[in-house]
Design an enzyme around this catalytic site. Structure first.
Site, PDB file in Angstrom:
ATOM      1  N   GLU A  12       0.827  -1.200   0.000  1.00  0.00           N
ATOM      2  CA  GLU A  12       0.000   0.000   0.000  1.00  0.00           C
ATOM      3  C   GLU A  12       0.866   1.257   0.000  1.00  0.00           C
ATOM      4  O   GLU A  12       1.933   1.300   0.625  1.00  0.00           O
ATOM      5  CB  GLU A  12      -0.893   0.070   1.245  1.00  0.00           C
ATOM      6  CG  GLU A  12      -1.810  -1.111   1.436  1.00  0.00           C
ATOM      7  CD  GLU A  12      -3.016  -1.109   0.533  1.00  0.00           C
ATOM      8  OE1 GLU A  12      -3.268  -0.070  -0.125  1.00  0.00           O
ATOM      9  OE2 GLU A  12      -3.714  -2.130   0.490  1.00  0.00           O
ATOM     10  N   THR A  13       0.372   2.282  -0.684  1.00  0.00           N
ATOM     11  CA  THR A  13       0.874   3.643  -0.555  1.00  0.00           C
ATOM     12  C   THR A  13      -0.289   4.523  -0.118  1.00  0.00           C
ATOM     13  O   THR A  13      -1.355   4.499  -0.737  1.00  0.00           O
ATOM     14  CB  THR A  13       1.455   4.162  -1.881  1.00  0.00           C
ATOM     15  OG1 THR A  13       2.591   3.364  -2.257  1.00  0.00           O
ATOM     16  CG2 THR A  13       1.884   5.620  -1.749  1.00  0.00           C
TER      17      THR A  13
END
Length: 262
Positions: free
Chosen positions: A46-47
């Protein structure tokens, strides 16, 4: 254009453990295609991106291939950045997500606690597609808002389980949580989501919005300890405060830098 970026290991007290998330503070939202390109370039599970709006922070989460509705470890990572690196004042952070509503994170010493909406499950029949997706058959199956939950008898079942990712990816869900009672903690789990471009997520906060009410009912207790048994391991404290859950853990800074977009 230069954008600050931090990489935080979430749900761990040590670098190289837990689940890594990138966090990018923004002054205003960039185009969705740019956000997705950054997440793809980071190539982490995830970002997270956030924009401050008044007294709260609007937050969004991207895997390398798509935007998701909720992400626990990247929210914890974002809170770590705000508390320790971006000068947020006070011990509570209010986030807002278009898809998941109000989310808060509080700090007590080094411990960060997420307050997220619960995800309730209903029992469903085990299908042949579910059975074919793993080398060991579960004993029960449940459906949450977006994930399947498959329950096994023993911690070692979860630890040694072998998924067939091509078949897991064809199941009609965001991902598959597998879980069992723990030997030294209340429950253990793993999470598989090739549907989102991640074969196995190391530590999944959002899955614990499903696991917390589920195991609270099974075990007859509101406060529980948990381990996500990926190679990196994640350690969580969970509390059921119906209709919300509290998920607590630590974070560790791995890297900080600058993204250069010309």
């Amino acid at each position: 254009m230069n954008i600050n970026i931090y990489q935080i290991d979430a749900f761990t007290s040590e670098v190289f453990g837990g689940n890594s998330a990138a966090v990018c503070p923004l002054k205003e939202w960039l185009g969705d295609n740019i956000l997705q390109d950054i997440a793809m370039e980071n190539n982490l599970s995830e970002t997270a991106f956030y924009v401050k709006e008044g007294n709260r922070y609007n937050i969004r989460w991207f895997t390398p291939t798509l935007e998701v509705d909720l992400c626990g470890h990247a929210t914890l990572a974002t809170a770590f950045v705000l508390f320790h690196l971006e000068n947020h004042e006070g011990n509570t952070i209010h986030f807002y997500s278009e898809h998941s509503g109000e989310l808060t994170v509080t700090k007590q010493g080094d411990l960060l606690t997420l307050n997220f909406p619960e995800d309730l499950t209903e029992e469903i029949e085990l299908s042949q597609d579910m059975l074919d997706a793993f080398d060991l058959n579960p004993v029960e199956a449940y459906k949450g808002k977006s994930d399947l939950l498959l329950v096994y008898e023993h911690e070692n079942d979860i630890k040694n389980l072998k998924p067939y990712f091509d078949k897991v990816g064809k199941l009609d869900c965001r991902g598959v949580i597998v879980s069992a009672r723990g030997d030294t903690v209340d429950f253990v789990s793993r999470f598989f989501t090739p549907q989102c471009g991640i074969n196995e997520d190391p530590v999944t906060g959002s899955a614990h919005t499903t696991l917390t009410p589920f195991w609270s009912k099974k075990l007859g207790k509101l406060e529980m300890t948990a381990i996500q048994l990926s190679d990196r391991r994640g350690y969580l404290k969970c509390k059921y405060v119906k209709p919300r859950v509290e998920i607590s853990g630590h974070g560790k800074l791995y890297m900080s830098g600058t993204i250069n977009i010309k």
